[in-house]
Design an enzyme around this catalytic site. Structure first.
Site, PDB file in Angstrom:
ATOM      1  N   SER A 144     152.387  54.055  92.896  1.00  0.00           N
ATOM      2  CA  SER A 144     152.186  53.890  91.457  1.00  0.00           C
ATOM      3  C   SER A 144     153.136  54.797  90.694  1.00  0.00           C
ATOM      4  O   SER A 144     153.447  55.906  91.148  1.00  0.00           O
ATOM      5  CB  SER A 144     150.744  54.245  91.084  1.00  0.00           C
ATOM      6  N   TYR A 155     144.300  60.803  91.338  1.00  0.00           N
ATOM      7  CA  TYR A 155     144.978  59.564  91.729  1.00  0.00           C
ATOM      8  C   TYR A 155     146.487  59.777  91.777  1.00  0.00           C
ATOM      9  O   TYR A 155     147.156  59.335  92.719  1.00  0.00           O
ATOM     10  CB  TYR A 155     144.612  58.462  90.733  1.00  0.00           C
TER      11      TYR A 155
END
Length: 260
Positions: A144, A155
């Site tokens: 990501s 994350y």
């Protein structure tokens, strides 16, 4: 470009029940892959039916990939079905909570890392021995551009780990004929998740934090928009295919110019 780049290849897609994972599975089916669809959600059975309707083979693995036992089971299912794994697409992951880092509890931090780092680590570990023995294989990790982003620091850290693992695995196993790359996805328009990562509805403050992520994502993209599932799928399939045969150890940002 061949329309059947994956003819006869055994491909694992993790997180195959929804979103990008489902898109990858259906695109691979159209290109002749023999699929293992991994997901904890029963929705994966619907995706398997869609794959089979396209004329492709599919087996299901309802494995918990946050654990080594689940990843080992997934590899065993793939080898039992097809005798090998040619391509592994590690797609499991996704932030669970949206909030400034100081708001995360220790339990939430650990849960985020288990969700977005360990499935990729365990699945790579599970398939590598038979890829090394065969001296061939391709791994595509879904990362990501949120490695530089707000309100989801655990994350971000997990996906930074995926990027580091991608580069190091590529260095370690190029001699074994194995390529390892990652696609760093940007903001992606997708239907609402039928099974949300966080079942609790967002309160007013959390909605503001979530909007902050949306605004930052659009601002960080040179194109100032979210991408589509197909735009992510196209990049993943390119790196999984022989068209990228001289590319390894690369993290490809697919975020409209946001480099992550």
């Amino acid at each position: 470009m061949s329309a059947r780049r994956f003819e006869g290849q055994a491909v694992i897609v993790t997180g195959a029940a929804q979103g990008i994972g489902r898109g990858v599975a259906l695109a691979l089916a159209r290109e002749g892959a023999q699929l293992v669809l991994a997901d904890r959600a029963a929705l994966v059975e619907e995706v398997a039916a869609e794959v089979q309707a396209l004329g492709a083979m599919a087996v299901i693995a309802r494995s918990d990939l946050e654990t080594w036992a689940g990843a080992a089971q997934l590899n065993e299912i793939a080898v039992a079905a097809y005798g090998r794994v040619d391509v592994l697409v590690n797609n499991v992951g996704g932030t669970i909570w949206v909030q400034p880092y100081q708001e995360y509890t220790p339990e939430q931090v650990e849960a985020e890392i288990r969700r977005s780092l360990f499935p990729t680590m365990w699945c790579c570990r599970a398939v590598l021995p038979q890829m090394v023995a065969r001296k061939q294989g391709v791994i595509v990790n879904v990362s990501s551009v949120a490695t530089r982003g707000i309100y989801r620091i655990p994350y971000s850290a997990a996906k930074g780990g995926v990027n580091a693992m991608t580069a190091s695995l590529a260095m370690e196993h190029a001699q074994d004929g194995i390529r390892v790359n990652a696609v760093a996805t940007g903001g992606t328009e997708a239907p609402p998740r039928r099974i949300p990562r966080n079942a609790q509805p967002l309160n007013a403050q959390e909605q503001q934090w979530y909007q902050g992520i949306v605004d930052q994502t659009v601002a960080s993209s040179l194109m100032h928009r979210y991408g589509s599932i197909d735009e992510q799928v196209n990049a993943i399939l390119f790196l999984a295919s022989s068209e990228s045969s001289y590319i390894t150890g690369t993290v490809l940002p697919v975020g409209g110019g946001d480099q992550g």
